[in-house]
Structures are given as structure tokens and as C-alpha cells.
Design a protein around this motif. Sequence first.
Motif, PDB file in Angstrom:
ATOM      1  N   SER A  94      31.259  -6.819 -27.799  1.00 34.00           N
ATOM      2  CA  SER A  94      30.109  -6.270 -28.512  1.00 34.00           C
ATOM      3  C   SER A  94      28.858  -6.962 -28.011  1.00 34.00           C
ATOM      4  N   GLN A  95      27.739  -6.223 -28.044  1.00 32.28           N
ATOM      5  CA  GLN A  95      26.463  -6.761 -27.581  1.00 32.28           C
ATOM      6  C   GLN A  95      25.379  -6.400 -28.572  1.00 32.28           C
ATOM      7  N   LYS A  96      24.674  -7.401 -29.078  1.00 28.02           N
ATOM      8  CA  LYS A  96      23.570  -7.243 -30.029  1.00 28.02           C
ATOM      9  C   LYS A  96      24.046  -6.634 -31.338  1.00 28.02           C
ATOM     10  N   ILE A  97      24.401  -5.344 -31.322  1.00 34.11           N
ATOM     11  CA  ILE A  97      24.807  -4.664 -32.553  1.00 34.11           C
ATOM     12  C   ILE A  97      26.319  -4.774 -32.700  1.00 34.11           C
ATOM     13  N   GLU A  98      26.784  -5.440 -33.762  1.00 39.26           N
ATOM     14  CA  GLU A  98      28.211  -5.684 -33.932  1.00 39.26           C
ATOM     15  C   GLU A  98      28.975  -4.428 -34.348  1.00 39.26           C
ATOM     16  N   SER A  99      28.239  -3.374 -34.761  1.00 38.63           N
ATOM     17  CA  SER A  99      28.921  -2.143 -35.162  1.00 38.63           C
ATOM     18  C   SER A  99      29.325  -1.299 -33.972  1.00 38.63           C
ATOM     19  N   HIS A 100      28.962  -1.710 -32.740  1.00 37.35           N
ATOM     20  CA  HIS A 100      29.351  -0.995 -31.532  1.00 37.35           C
ATOM     21  C   HIS A 100      30.162  -1.941 -30.653  1.00 37.35           C
ATOM     22  N   VAL A 101      31.436  -1.662 -30.511  1.00 40.70           N
ATOM     23  CA  VAL A 101      32.312  -2.489 -29.675  1.00 40.70           C
ATOM     24  C   VAL A 101      33.011  -1.598 -28.670  1.00 40.70           C
ATOM     25  N   LYS A 102      33.493  -2.220 -27.619  1.00 45.81           N
ATOM     26  CA  LYS A 102      34.239  -1.480 -26.599  1.00 45.81           C
ATOM     27  C   LYS A 102      35.275  -2.414 -25.988  1.00 45.81           C
ATOM     28  N   PRO A 103      36.426  -1.869 -25.593  1.00 49.16           N
ATOM     29  CA  PRO A 103      37.429  -2.703 -24.905  1.00 49.16           C
ATOM     30  C   PRO A 103      36.973  -3.036 -23.498  1.00 49.16           C
ATOM     31  N   GLY A 104      37.371  -4.188 -23.027  1.00 50.43           N
ATOM     32  CA  GLY A 104      36.983  -4.593 -21.686  1.00 50.43           C
ATOM     33  C   GLY A 104      37.768  -5.794 -21.221  1.00 50.43           C
ATOM     34  N   ARG A 105      37.123  -6.614 -20.386  1.00 51.08           N
ATOM     35  CA  ARG A 105      37.822  -7.750 -19.786  1.00 51.08           C
ATOM     36  C   ARG A 105      36.832  -8.883 -19.529  1.00 51.08           C
ATOM     37  N   LEU A 106      37.273 -10.095 -19.778  1.00 49.96           N
ATOM     38  CA  LEU A 106      36.496 -11.292 -19.449  1.00 49.96           C
ATOM     39  C   LEU A 106      37.156 -11.988 -18.268  1.00 49.96           C
ATOM     40  N   THR A 107      36.358 -12.271 -17.234  1.00 47.65           N
ATOM     41  CA  THR A 107      36.844 -12.974 -16.048  1.00 47.65           C
ATOM     42  C   THR A 107      36.114 -14.297 -15.926  1.00 47.65           C
ATOM     43  N   TYR A 112      39.908 -17.231 -31.487  1.00 48.20           N
ATOM     44  CA  TYR A 112      40.041 -15.923 -30.859  1.00 48.20           C
ATOM     45  C   TYR A 112      38.700 -15.236 -30.621  1.00 48.20           C
ATOM     46  N   GLU A 113      37.588 -15.880 -30.957  1.00 48.44           N
ATOM     47  CA  GLU A 113      36.276 -15.226 -30.874  1.00 48.44           C
ATOM     48  C   GLU A 113      35.231 -16.201 -30.363  1.00 48.44           C
ATOM     49  N   ILE A 115      36.156 -10.922 -28.559  1.00 49.93           N
ATOM     50  CA  ILE A 115      37.346 -11.242 -29.348  1.00 49.93           C
ATOM     51  C   ILE A 115      38.566 -10.897 -28.501  1.00 49.93           C
ATOM     52  N   SER A 116      39.517 -11.802 -28.422  1.00 48.63           N
ATOM     53  CA  SER A 116      40.711 -11.553 -27.614  1.00 48.63           C
ATOM     54  C   SER A 116      41.892 -12.335 -28.161  1.00 48.63           C
ATOM     55  N   ALA A 117      43.074 -11.733 -28.063  1.00 49.35           N
ATOM     56  CA  ALA A 117      44.299 -12.417 -28.471  1.00 49.35           C
ATOM     57  C   ALA A 117      44.638 -13.560 -27.523  1.00 49.35           C
ATOM     58  N   LYS A 118      44.118 -13.502 -26.288  1.00 46.96           N
ATOM     59  CA  LYS A 118      44.393 -14.543 -25.297  1.00 46.96           C
ATOM     60  C   LYS A 118      43.252 -15.543 -25.165  1.00 46.96           C
ATOM     61  N   MET A 119      42.301 -15.498 -26.090  1.00 49.99           N
ATOM     62  CA  MET A 119      41.156 -16.415 -26.012  1.00 49.99           C
ATOM     63  C   MET A 119      41.568 -17.891 -26.093  1.00 49.99           C
ATOM     64  N   PRO A 120      42.631 -18.275 -26.854  1.00 42.69           N
ATOM     65  CA  PRO A 120      43.027 -19.693 -26.847  1.00 42.69           C
ATOM     66  C   PRO A 120      43.360 -20.243 -25.463  1.00 42.69           C
ATOM     67  N   GLU A 121      43.741 -19.363 -24.514  1.00 41.62           N
ATOM     68  CA  GLU A 121      44.009 -19.824 -23.153  1.00 41.62           C
ATOM     69  C   GLU A 121      42.717 -20.088 -22.382  1.00 41.62           C
ATOM     70  N   VAL A 122      41.632 -19.412 -22.780  1.00 42.35           N
ATOM     71  CA  VAL A 122      40.371 -19.498 -22.040  1.00 42.35           C
ATOM     72  C   VAL A 122      39.484 -20.625 -22.551  1.00 42.35           C
ATOM     73  N   ILE A 123      39.523 -20.887 -23.862  1.00 49.13           N
ATOM     74  CA  ILE A 123      38.601 -21.862 -24.462  1.00 49.13           C
ATOM     75  C   ILE A 123      38.721 -23.253 -23.815  1.00 49.13           C
ATOM     76  N   PRO A 124      39.931 -23.791 -23.541  1.00 45.75           N
ATOM     77  CA  PRO A 124      39.983 -25.108 -22.860  1.00 45.75           C
ATOM     78  C   PRO A 124      39.325 -25.094 -21.487  1.00 45.75           C
ATOM     79  N   ILE A 125      39.414 -23.964 -20.759  1.00 47.58           N
ATOM     80  CA  ILE A 125      38.779 -23.872 -19.438  1.00 47.58           C
ATOM     81  C   ILE A 125      37.261 -23.833 -19.592  1.00 47.58           C
ATOM     82  N   LEU A 126      36.765 -23.053 -20.572  1.00 46.40           N
ATOM     83  CA  LEU A 126      35.325 -23.008 -20.824  1.00 46.40           C
ATOM     84  C   LEU A 126      34.815 -24.376 -21.271  1.00 46.40           C
TER      85      LEU A 126
END
Length: 420
Positions: A219-232, A265-266, A284-295
Motif C-alpha cells: 500500500s502507498q499513502k492511502i491504506e484503503s488501496h492495496v495490491k499484491p506484489g513483491r519486495l526484493t 509481518y509489517e 505486509i508479508s507472511a515471510k517478512m520475519p525472514e527479511v527483517i534481520p537482513i534489513l
Amino acid sequence: MSRDICIHTWPCSYYLELEKQWVPGKLSLTSLSLKFMTDKTREILVNFPLSSIIEIKKEASHFIFRSITILEKDHNKHWFSSLQPSRNVVFSIIEHFWRELLLSQSGAAVEESSSPMTKGKELTGLMACTQKRLEDTARVLHHQGEQLDSISRGLDKMESDLDVADRLLTELESPSWWPFSFKLWKMPSETKPKWDASMASSKAFGKEGIVIKIPAVISQKIESHVKPGRLTVLVSGLEIHNSDSSLMHRFEREEVDDIKVHTPYEISIRQRFIGKPDIAYRLISAKMPEVIPILEMQFSKKIEFLEDALMLRSTRTSPLAEKGYSVWHAASGLMDHAMHCEPSSGSQEGRPLQLQTSEPLISEGDSQELRQILRKLKDLALDAETELERQDEALDGITAAVDRTTLTIDKHNRRVKKLT
């Protein structure tokens, strides 16, 4: 720490089939389940695991209410309406976690059906996770070394430019009748192109390293508009793509101003600007716990854990540390036991019954795999130590070069003031 923690809560209404009425309350999503609690009595009317869901749909009720319906394996159908901030947001997030849970369960089921989980396989899995984390750390460390090399090259070029400035100032300071002043400032023409080419190749190399990719709800700016995507996550920055793999935005590493961890997760990522709106994304992602230590490793000075995430982080620190300690000691103990569990031929003849009942804790294949992983971990640790020593030397060189450059600039400034 329990894995079943609250991810998000939305105000909504739940339809009671027996009483034929809508009940206001809150729908809560955890990593493993969904539950609905009423506002008036604080009673939990619905609580079921995500694994029991067979279908999630957007529908309209008989009263033209925009709703989400969830069908369980036992054919129980649940109606949720008046969802805030919007039906699409709630649907996208619930569907994302449901799909990721199904994918993880199917992978685990295939693994269990292929071979039963033994102590050796469990230990091998833990060591493989440790190896992957160390490889990610080495990748980030390598990129950090490239940045230090780039700074060193920049300082070398700055010193070269200061040499040119010194020659020009000397020419300006020399008398007009001095016949050799025009030769003082000439430079080889090949110097600058060589530096530019090396910088370009280093920059291009740094952008290619991908650390991890995860699916996410964006989501960007407005939380009422979300879309599926990918974080790299790259060694040189972050990229956000939509479901069509089109690039939505790229954050260079130095462009990220802050990363806020709301829950495990967020997260939200922001780049600040002066005179125009900031660029901010919430993921928001179910796999975010894997990314947070890297960030946390890449953006240690820019990442902020909010109250909920900080509390969860503190509760998991000691168990993880103990777990890491026990893994290494269990590995050494089990390896020693596996190596010494084969008795001599004399004992085989003397105690046949005891040999039939005693079995090794880990098989020979598992012990071989553990040895290979431990060798890789040792090599990675040695490489990291060598790289850190090299970076320490580079930092000493950068410090000395900065001091020299500062003194030279001050000297040139005084000479310029004398000329003016």
C-alpha cells in the motif's frame, strides 16, 4: 515466542445465521488463525485455523452488503461485512497469508512423505538455516567493502584534482615573465576515463546482487488501496514490484531515510524530500520475519522497531540465543556420538542383544552432510574475518586520506585569499 501472534485487526460485522442478524465487532488475523470478537460482550464468536479454509470470496449479502465469505472444510460458511478500511484491503491480506500457509504446508507435507524427520535431519535443517544467514551476511559485507573501495577511489581522484589546483595556483602566483608556467598544469588525458570506467563497473556489479525476494501486500499513502506484489532486497537497495513484475519503485541504499517495523509481518519504508511529498510504502508479508534481520543488518541506523515489534523482539532474543548455543553444542555432541557409536568386533560378539536395541542418533549420511555444512560455515567465517581485516585497513587509509585532503584544501583556500 509463539508463532501465532496478531498481525492485523479490522472493525467489521459478522452475520449470525441462527439469529438472522449482523453483530458488530473486530476481525483479528494471526499467522495461523482468524477470530471474531464482539464489541458489546467481548465474546469470541468465531475462531478457526487458516489451514481449515478451502475458499475465500468477495460476495454481496441479501441486503446488498459488500461482504467477504470464508468457507471451511466442514462446509461452515462465515459472512463478514462493513469491513474497514475497505473490503479489498482485508481480502488481499487474508488471502495472502492463507496462500502462503498452504504453500508452506504443502512443502512440509512433501518433505515428510519423502522421508521421516529424524534428529539428524532436524539438526541439518537448523545448520542449513545458519549457513544461509551467514551467506547473506557475507554478501552484505562484500557490498560494504565495495563501497569503501569506491570511497577510496573518490578520495584518490580528489587528491588528483587538488594537485591540478596546486599547479594552477602556482601559475597564478608566478610572475608574468616566467617562461615555464604553462607547463605546470598539464595532465595525462587518460586518468579520468580510467577512474570513471572502474567506478561504473563497480556500480553495475553492486546492483546485481539479490539477497532475498518475498511476496507482499503493498500500500502507498492511502491504506484503503492495496495490491499484491513483491519486495526484493538487493545489496545496493530495495525494489518493489507489482503482481505483473513491473517495477513500482526502487530505493537506493542511501535514499532510504527510515524503515519502521510495526509487527514481525509489517514494515513501512520512507524516503523524505524537501518541498515535495515523501515516498512511502507499507508492506505486509507472511515471510517478512525472514527479511527483517537482513534489513536490520543493512540499515542498522535507519530501522526502528515500534512498540509491538520491540516487545516481540525482546521476547524472542533469549530463546534464539539459547537455541543457537544448543544447536552448536548438539551438533558437536551428536557428531562425536555418531563417530564413536560403532563398537568393536569383540563387543559385537560379547553383547549381541545390546547392539540390536541401540541405534545411532544420526545416520552416516546425515553426519556427512553436517560435516560439509560445518566446513562451509568455517570457510564463510574465515572469509568474513579476512574481509573485515581488509576493511579495517581501508578505513585507516580513508581516514589518512581525508586528513591529507582537509589540510590541502585549507592550504589552497589561504593561497586563493592571498590572490584575491
